[in-house]
Every structure is written in C-alpha cells, then in structure tokens.
Design an enzyme around this catalytic site. Structure first.
Site, PDB file in Angstrom:
ATOM      1  N   GLY A  45       0.567  -1.194   5.561  1.00  0.00           N
ATOM      2  CA  GLY A  45       0.593  -2.120   6.684  1.00  0.00           C
ATOM      3  C   GLY A  45      -0.400  -3.248   6.591  1.00  0.00           C
ATOM      4  O   GLY A  45      -0.545  -4.018   7.543  1.00  0.00           O
ATOM      5  N   GLY A  46      -1.130  -3.357   5.475  1.00  0.00           N
ATOM      6  CA  GLY A  46      -2.048  -4.471   5.304  1.00  0.00           C
ATOM      7  C   GLY A  46      -3.104  -4.533   6.401  1.00  0.00           C
ATOM      8  O   GLY A  46      -3.683  -3.524   6.800  1.00  0.00           O
ATOM      9  N   THR A  86       0.823  -1.207   0.000  1.00  0.00           N
ATOM     10  CA  THR A  86       0.000   0.000   0.000  1.00  0.00           C
ATOM     11  C   THR A  86       0.854   1.252   0.000  1.00  0.00           C
ATOM     12  O   THR A  86       1.965   1.248   0.513  1.00  0.00           O
ATOM     13  CB  THR A  86      -0.893   0.000   1.267  1.00  0.00           C
ATOM     14  OG1 THR A  86      -1.753  -1.130   1.229  1.00  0.00           O
ATOM     15  CG2 THR A  86      -1.726   1.263   1.395  1.00  0.00           C
TER      16      THR A  86
END
Length: 523
Positions: free
Chosen positions: A416-417, A335
């Site tokens: 950071g998922g 991301t």
C-alpha cells in the site's frame, strides 16, 4: 507445545498468509521439515522474489517484527543506504530539483538478503535451536529456501494475474530496459497470466547465495552488481554493498486499555501507524490521516543523521491540523507482506519491497535482479530530515505490525505504499477481536487518502463502494468501481482463543493457510 524436532513426537503448527500461493507452498515445506513461524515466513519471502518480481526482489529492502513466546519483540531493519559518493548537486540537476524517480540514481543498497540472513542466523540451522530462538527450529533455514527458489526460477513459475497486470501497467518501462524486456516479454508482447516465467540468471544467483549468502554484499555477486550499476550510470560501489548489514532494534510500542501494538522505528513510518491506532476514535478519521501523513512528510528521516521527532510523528504534540502534503510520485504495487504465527506463540510480520512497480525500472542482466528505487524517497531540500547523504537511509513506507489482546496474538502487514498506516489502522483493531473472522475484515471496502501516489493531482479520498461513512474533511472523493490495489493487500496470521487462523486479501493473488508440522511417534 514443544518445538517440532524430528523424533520428538511433538509438532508445531503455523498460520501463514502471503500474496501468492507459491509462497505458501514454500512455507508448507519449511513447516513439514519442522520449522516454525520464522522459517515459514522466510521460505515464503524468498519465493516471492521469484514469483512476484514487480513487487519484491533481491534488489529491494526488508523490514520485519518478530515476537518470541516470552513476549519479547524485535524489529529487523534491513534498509539500504545511499552511495558514499552521492552528489546532491548532480541529483538536483538530473531530477529538476527532485530525486530521480527511476534509473540507477534511484537505487540504494538492497537490504533484503541481509534481512533474510539476520532472521536465519537468529533461529539457527537444522539440528540446532540457536541462541535467538526466534522460530526457525529444526526445519527450513535460508539455504534450503534459496535452493528451492532457484529450482522454481529455473523451471519457470506461472505468471500471476497481478504480475500480468503490472507488466501492462508499466509497459513502456519494461520495453525501455533490456533486462526487464528479456524476462517479461515474449516475441515483443507482454507475458500473460498463466504463462511460464523463466529466470535463468536469477536461478543461478539464488544457487550461489544458497552456498554463500554473504557473497551478495562481500563477494562475487557484489562485484557483479556494482559493475552493472556503474554501467547503468549509478554511483553505488562494492564498498557500499560491503558496508551494509541488517539492524536489529527495539520496536515502538503503544499500549491501550485493551491492546498492545508494536511497530518498527524510524526510518520506517511505524510511528505514523501507531499515531493512527492511538487516535482512531476521533470523529473525523480523514483529518487524522491527513495530519499523520503531513507529520511524516515533515519529520521522518534517518536517525543516523540526527534525532527524529518521535513525539511529532506520534501526534503527541497536539498537531492534528493537516497541511498541504508533498505530491509524491505514484507507487502502486510496491510491496509484499508475509505474516506467520505458530502454536508455540512465535509471530512474525515481514515486508519486502522494490518500492514502485518494477522498482527503478532496471533489471541487472548479469544477476537477474530487479533493482528498487527506494532512493527516490529522499529529499533534496536543505535542512529536511530526509535529505540524501552518503550512507544515509531514505524514509521508508514499510511498516509491519504485531498486536496482542487478552486472547489474540496478531501478525499483520500490507502492500500500500505511503497508505500502509491508513490501511492497517482501518483493519487491525477488529483483527484483535477473536469473535471477528479475519477474512470478513479483509473483504470489507476501504478508503485511503493520497495525491499523486494514488494518481491524483491534488489530495483526494479514494474510496471503494460503501467504504466512506465519515466526513471527508472537505477533500474530493473518488469512488472506485470495486476493490482496487490502492486499498492495500493485507495479510493476516493470528492465534485467537487458542486457534490458529490466517487470511489473505482478496485484492491480491494470495492465500492464508494453517500448516501442520510433522507428525511423528516418540523415538
């Protein structure tokens, strides 16, 4: 201040943070042309698809929050859906009962271009304020940003440290796909940091979109993309692309005695972030993180399927006892976040993503697009809120955040998922304190909880040295040698006590900067 329209004698300054200096340079050009916070964020976001293709691309999704000076906050959800011809039984067979993690079957409709289009349309083009008034003003706009990015892709950006690291971490994946191999290798070896990254097919596509951005979904680009996916074995069609549009929605809101927070609604995991912000004073923060994560895994789905249990996601039903989580796949480097706040009081937190590093492991040779694997987040379990279905959107990790205190307007977001809510809950409250320097907050060591998404076979606390000072709720603790990408790349822009400030996470390749609008004499 008044908008920085050429000839007005007024200027608008903008604080911007992004994970790559080239993105900030693009934002600087937009601000120099008279643009505000949204124009700056839009220019940065477009550029990142050229210089950070392992984390975002035209083949990914976009989620954003925008605040106007009157306090109105709008959520933008450009989250692509599954194919109309999705075959659940076949997917179960392909993935052994789980969604395929890679390949064309993991690709959902890419939403990022429609998200840009929505932001561009709100602000209006050069010479007009536009009905939305969300900060583009008289500078920037999507067309110039796309044209600028096309030149960068054609001439060759410089491979960053983060991109070089990602190529090596996904080396087998890169070699296995002809498209990825053609762009990210040279003479059979991975590109190194500092080498040129030339992307001629992407440059041509960006130029075409600069003239007609709608062609991505309803024109020649859509036809080419659908055909490429068909050849790769996928089921997305041109009709699926044509059905997509960005959604604008009312954000979720949390108000405490000292702060107001805004997050994006489902299928984003914004409710999980607000749950952690609301309950962060508990004496066992690891337990709260586990409970919020378990609730998300159990309850988050697409409102298009049916009502989503917001109360449960927010932990307002009292359920703070964690359960064993689903062991999701590893999703490092997934991301990019761009944040911007301007001196007029506009603020934007924008996040775009290909989900896992290099997404589905597919770069479409005809368009140069790295395609995301967001579809791998669907469930194949009957009765689950996130069960895949035609036209449905997967549960989404992207969760931008805006905050307001008595003297701070904050835009913050991170890579950071699944851990994004944990990372933002650990940093954002201190960022709403004007007395605390933003960079000092980002420099602190952090911890996150996860399992396979962090590279572990069981639920584990991953902690940078000195980060964990509270109980670990009985979980094993793995202490890293130093800062790690898994702890997130946080980007911060804020207006604090009348002063613009920006900071970029040291774990990324980025930059925070204060950009000055054009200085002109009144005409």
């Amino acid at each position: 201040m008044s908008p920085g329209r050429p000839g007005s004698g007024r200027t608008v300054d903008v604080a911007v943070a992004a994970p790559h200096p080239a993105a900030v340079a693009a934002a600087r050009d937009a601000v120099a042309a008279g643009g505000g916070a949204v124009a700056a964020a839009l220019a940065a976001a477009v550029t990142l698809t050229v210089v950070y293709p392992h984390q975002c691309s035209l083949g990914g999704d976009l989620v954003a929050l925008v605040r106007a000076p009157d306090g109105r906050v709008t959520a933008v959800l450009s989250i692509g859906a599954a194919a109309g011809a999705v075959d659940v039984a076949r997917l179960r067979a392909l993935g052994g009962g789980r969604m395929p993690g890679q390949g064309a079957h993991a690709v959902t409709v890419p939403g990022v271009v429609a998200g840009w289009r929505a932001l561009d349309g709100w602000g209006g083009g050069p010479g007009t304020r536009g009905d939305g008034g969300l900060g583009l003003r008289w500078g920037g706009g999507l067309g110039p940003a796309l044209a600028r990015a096309a030149r960068l892709a054609e001439q060759g950006a410089t491979v960053s440290t983060g991109l070089a690291r990602a190529i090596r971490s996904r080396w087998e994946q890169v070699l296995a796909d002809p498209g990825l191999r053609s762009v990210f290798t040279r003479d059979g070896a991975p590109l190194n940091a500092g080498e040129p990254l030339v992307q001629p097919q992407l440059a041509g596509l960006l130029r075409e979109l600069a003239s007609d951005p709608d062609s991505f979904y309803r024109g020649a680009v859509a036809a080419d993309l659908a055909e490429g996916l068909r050849r790769a074995g996928g089921t997305l069609t041109a009709a699926d692309l044509a059905a997509h549009d960005a959604e604008t929605a009312v954000p979720l809101n949390l108000t405490t005695d000292t702060a107001s927070w805004w997050a994006t609604p489902p299928p984003s995991q914004g409710a999980t972030l607000l749950a952690l912000l609301d309950l962060r004073t508990d004496d066992d923060p690891v337990r709260l993180v586990r409970a919020a994560t378990a609730a998300r895994d159990r309850l988050l789905g697409d409102p298009r399927r049916g009502p989503v249990d917001l109360s449960g996601l927010l932990l307002r039903d009292g359920a703070t006892t964690p359960v064993v989580p689903a062991l999701s796949r590893r999703a490092a480097g997934d991301t990019v976040a761009v944040t911007a706040v301007d001196s007029d009081g506009y603020a934007v937190s924008l996040i775009q993503s290909v989900y896992q590093t290099f997404g589905a492991g597919v770069l479409d040779p005809g368009t140069g697009i790295v395609l995301h694997n967001r579809g791998s987040a669907f469930s194949l379990d009957d009765g689950h809120p996130a069960l895949i279905g035609p036209g449905l959107r997967p549960p989404h990790t992207l969760c931008p955040l805006l905050g307001r205190s008595a003297d701070v307007l904050l835009a913050v977001g991170c890579q950071g998922g699944r851990a994004q809510p944990q990372i933002l809950a650990a940093t954002s409250p201190d960022l709403l304190d004007a007395r605390v320097a933003p960079q000092a907050v980002l420099d602190r060591p952090r911890w996150v909880v996860g399992a396979r998404d962090l590279g572990f076979d069981r639920e584990t606390v991953l902690a940078e040295p000195g980060a964990l000072t509270a109980p670990s709720d009985g979980l094993p603790v793995a202490v890293t040698a130093g800062p790690v990408d898994d702890a997130g790349h946080v980007q911060v822009a804020r207006l604090a006590a009348g002063h613009l400030e920006a900071a970029s996470d040291p774990r990324a390749d980025g930059l925070g900067a204060i950009l000055n609008g054009p200085q002109e004499n009144p005409s």
